[in-house]
Design an enzyme around this catalytic site. Structure first.
Site, mmCIF file in Angstrom:
data_model
loop_
_atom_site.group_PDB
_atom_site.id
_atom_site.type_symbol
_atom_site.label_atom_id
_atom_site.label_comp_id
_atom_site.label_asym_id
_atom_site.label_seq_id
_atom_site.Cartn_x
_atom_site.Cartn_y
_atom_site.Cartn_z
ATOM 1 N N ASP A 120 0.615 -1.230 -0.013
ATOM 2 C CA ASP A 120 0.074 -0.080 0.331
ATOM 3 C C ASP A 120 0.949 1.225 -0.011
ATOM 4 O OD1 ASP A 120 -2.232 -1.289 -0.059
ATOM 5 O OD2 ASP A 120 -2.435 -2.167 2.570
ATOM 6 N N LYS A 131 0.564 -8.231 -2.610
ATOM 7 C CA LYS A 131 -0.883 -7.384 -2.502
ATOM 8 C C LYS A 131 -0.520 -5.637 -3.592
ATOM 9 C CE LYS A 131 -3.651 -6.536 0.128
ATOM 10 N NZ LYS A 131 -5.194 -4.829 -0.439
ATOM 11 N N ASP A 138 -6.120 -6.825 -5.932
ATOM 12 C CA ASP A 138 -6.335 -6.567 -5.427
ATOM 13 C C ASP A 138 -7.420 -5.171 -5.527
ATOM 14 O OD1 ASP A 138 -8.686 -6.499 -3.158
ATOM 15 O OD2 ASP A 138 -6.994 -5.452 -1.847
ATOM 16 N N LYS A 144 -10.931 -5.451 -6.146
ATOM 17 C CA LYS A 144 -12.503 -5.568 -5.946
ATOM 18 C C LYS A 144 -12.801 -5.432 -7.621
ATOM 19 C CE LYS A 144 -11.525 -4.895 -1.204
ATOM 20 N NZ LYS A 144 -10.410 -4.158 -0.992
ATOM 21 N N PHE A 145 -13.121 -6.024 -8.179
ATOM 22 C CA PHE A 145 -13.909 -5.376 -9.781
ATOM 23 C C PHE A 145 -15.283 -5.891 -9.340
ATOM 24 C CE2 PHE A 145 -11.114 -8.551 -12.122
ATOM 25 C CZ PHE A 145 -9.952 -6.948 -12.181
ATOM 26 N N ASP A 185 -19.241 -4.225 -11.122
ATOM 27 C CA ASP A 185 -19.691 -3.607 -11.848
ATOM 28 C C ASP A 185 -20.726 -4.328 -12.436
ATOM 29 O OD1 ASP A 185 -20.147 -1.684 -14.774
ATOM 30 O OD2 ASP A 185 -17.993 -0.254 -14.699
ATOM 31 N N GLU A 219 -20.941 -7.389 -17.696
ATOM 32 C CA GLU A 219 -20.088 -7.677 -19.165
ATOM 33 C C GLU A 219 -18.989 -7.299 -18.649
ATOM 34 O OE1 GLU A 219 -20.782 -9.305 -21.473
ATOM 35 O OE2 GLU A 219 -19.184 -8.837 -22.897
ATOM 36 N N THR A 220 -19.218 -6.099 -17.954
ATOM 37 C CA THR A 220 -17.414 -5.394 -17.844
ATOM 38 C C THR A 220 -16.599 -6.146 -16.744
ATOM 39 O OG1 THR A 220 -18.669 -3.129 -17.965
ATOM 40 C CG2 THR A 220 -16.871 -3.168 -16.688
ATOM 41 N N THR A 258 -14.832 -4.877 5.966
ATOM 42 C CA THR A 258 -14.471 -4.194 7.266
ATOM 43 C C THR A 258 -15.746 -2.874 7.258
ATOM 44 O OG1 THR A 258 -12.640 -4.032 6.669
ATOM 45 C CG2 THR A 258 -13.609 -6.507 7.455
ATOM 46 N N GLY A 309 0.202 -5.359 5.796
ATOM 47 C CA GLY A 309 0.923 -4.438 5.435
ATOM 48 C C GLY A 309 1.673 -4.137 5.980
ATOM 49 N N ARG A 310 1.445 -2.237 7.405
ATOM 50 C CA ARG A 310 2.225 -1.936 7.746
ATOM 51 C C ARG A 310 3.246 -3.109 9.098
ATOM 52 N NH1 ARG A 310 -3.135 1.671 8.954
ATOM 53 N NH2 ARG A 310 -4.320 -0.528 8.185
HETATM 54 O O1 C5P Z 1 -1.113 -2.249 7.155
HETATM 55 P P1 C5P Z 1 -3.056 -4.016 7.007
HETATM 56 O O2 C5P Z 1 -2.084 -4.961 7.535
HETATM 57 O O3 C5P Z 1 -4.128 -3.211 8.103
HETATM 58 O O4 C5P Z 1 -2.733 -3.520 5.862
HETATM 59 C C1 C5P Z 1 -4.045 -4.463 5.185
HETATM 60 C C2 C5P Z 1 -4.822 -4.973 3.912
HETATM 61 O O5 C5P Z 1 -5.962 -5.325 3.883
HETATM 62 C C3 C5P Z 1 -4.341 -3.357 3.646
HETATM 63 O O6 C5P Z 1 -4.099 -3.885 1.765
HETATM 64 C C4 C5P Z 1 -6.214 -3.773 2.387
HETATM 65 O O7 C5P Z 1 -6.760 -2.972 1.628
HETATM 66 C C5 C5P Z 1 -6.639 -5.110 3.078
HETATM 67 N N1 C5P Z 1 -7.834 -5.620 3.845
HETATM 68 C C6 C5P Z 1 -8.588 -5.261 4.970
HETATM 69 N N2 C5P Z 1 -9.770 -5.673 5.190
HETATM 70 C C7 C5P Z 1 -10.466 -6.084 4.335
HETATM 71 C C8 C5P Z 1 -9.537 -6.332 3.012
HETATM 72 C C9 C5P Z 1 -8.943 -5.594 2.572
HETATM 73 O O8 C5P Z 1 -7.897 -4.550 5.540
HETATM 74 N N3 C5P Z 1 -11.512 -6.512 4.850
#
Ligand code: C5P
Length: 237
Positions: free
Chosen positions: A16, A38, A65, A67-68, A70, A73-74, A118, A210-211
């Site tokens: 991210d 991701k 990620d 999250k399509f 629409d 068809e799209t 979430t 992520g973080r």
């Molecule tokens: O930094 P952190 O560990 O919180 O990152 C979580 C990642 O998971 C982010 O990229 C966020 O978009 C993704 N995510 C989430 N909750 C979801 C779906 C995806 O936190 N329900």
């Protein structure tokens, strides 16, 4: 199923970041231990498929990620754009016709259904006149996605156990919201957090982190601690 996933593919590091160069730095720093990354909306908007191709060409896996969501068809045409690029997982969102269209278009990419974001809570459900609980809606949508041919779901660590028990071993369950310390005040904006060991023990196949890794002073140390938890938990399931 879960035990056949290599340790270096259990954690999917969420890139991210704003610039492709920052993403590449993270991959270079972590690739000795993690081979799954991701790419979400922010990075994709900054570099389109450039970063995705770069990661794949280095021999790693990518979860796209976006999250399509629409008209069917799209969504079908969007999934076709992801086929044959080496992307391993892509996320889709939506009702039955959208999921059906995505499944029809799926080639070599596996599809994960996002059940309920979430950020969508009980009060949002009430505001829309819905009477069921978020948990029931998550489970209903996960079951439906699986029946329609999705390969897996994205699920918070707290809901994994029920999904694994009721939907079986084949389903991929990808769990975000992973922290080394699961107490709520240890965190940031993530509310429904669990540890890597708890998520795997409850039946998750993969973890999105992520973080806790990308902002750590010593990312490898964090990865090693989480992988130790994964080894212990996977041994006991
Ligand atoms: O930094 P952190 O560990 O919180 O990152 C979580 C990642 O998971 C982010 O990229 C966020 O978009 C993704 N995510 C989430 N909750 C979801 C779906 C995806 O936190 N329900």
């Amino acid at each position: 199923m879960s035990s056949s996933i290599p340790l270096n593919e259990r954690i999917i590091i969420a890139l991210d970041v704003e610039h492709p160069e920052q993403a590449k730095e993270i991959v270079k720093k972590c690739e000795s231990h993690v081979g799954f990354y991701k790419v979400g909306l922010q990075l994709f908007m900054a570099s389109w498929f450039e970063t995705v191709d770069w990661i794949v060409n280095r021999g790693h896996k990518v979860m796209l990620d976006l999250k399509f969501f629409d008209i069917p068809e799209t969504v079908k045409l969007a999934v076709e754009q992801v086929n044959n690029r080496g992307v391993s997982l892509a996320t889709i969102h939506g009702n039955d016709p959208i999921i059906r269209a995505a499944v029809t278009a799926r080639g070599d990419v596996k599809l994960l259904a996002v059940t309920v974001l979430t950020s969508f809570g009980e009060e949002d459900m009430r505001a829309m006149g819905m009477t069921q609980s978020v948990e029931d809606l998550v489970f209903f949508r996960a079951k439906r996605a699986m029946e329609l041919g999705c390969d897996g779901v994205v699920s918070s660590g707290l809901e994994v156990e029920k999904m694994r028990n009721k939907l079986g071993e084949k389903l991929l369950i990808v769990t975000p919201g992973i922290r080394l310390d699961p107490t709520p005040d240890s965190g940031d904006d993530q509310k429904r957090i669990v540890t890597a060991g708890m998520a795997i023990g409850n039946g998750a196949s993969h973890l999105v982190v992520g973080r806790p890794i990308t902002k750590a002073k010593d990312p490898i140390k964090v990865i090693e601690l989480m992988q130790q938890e994964i080894i212990s938990a996977a041994g006991s399931v």
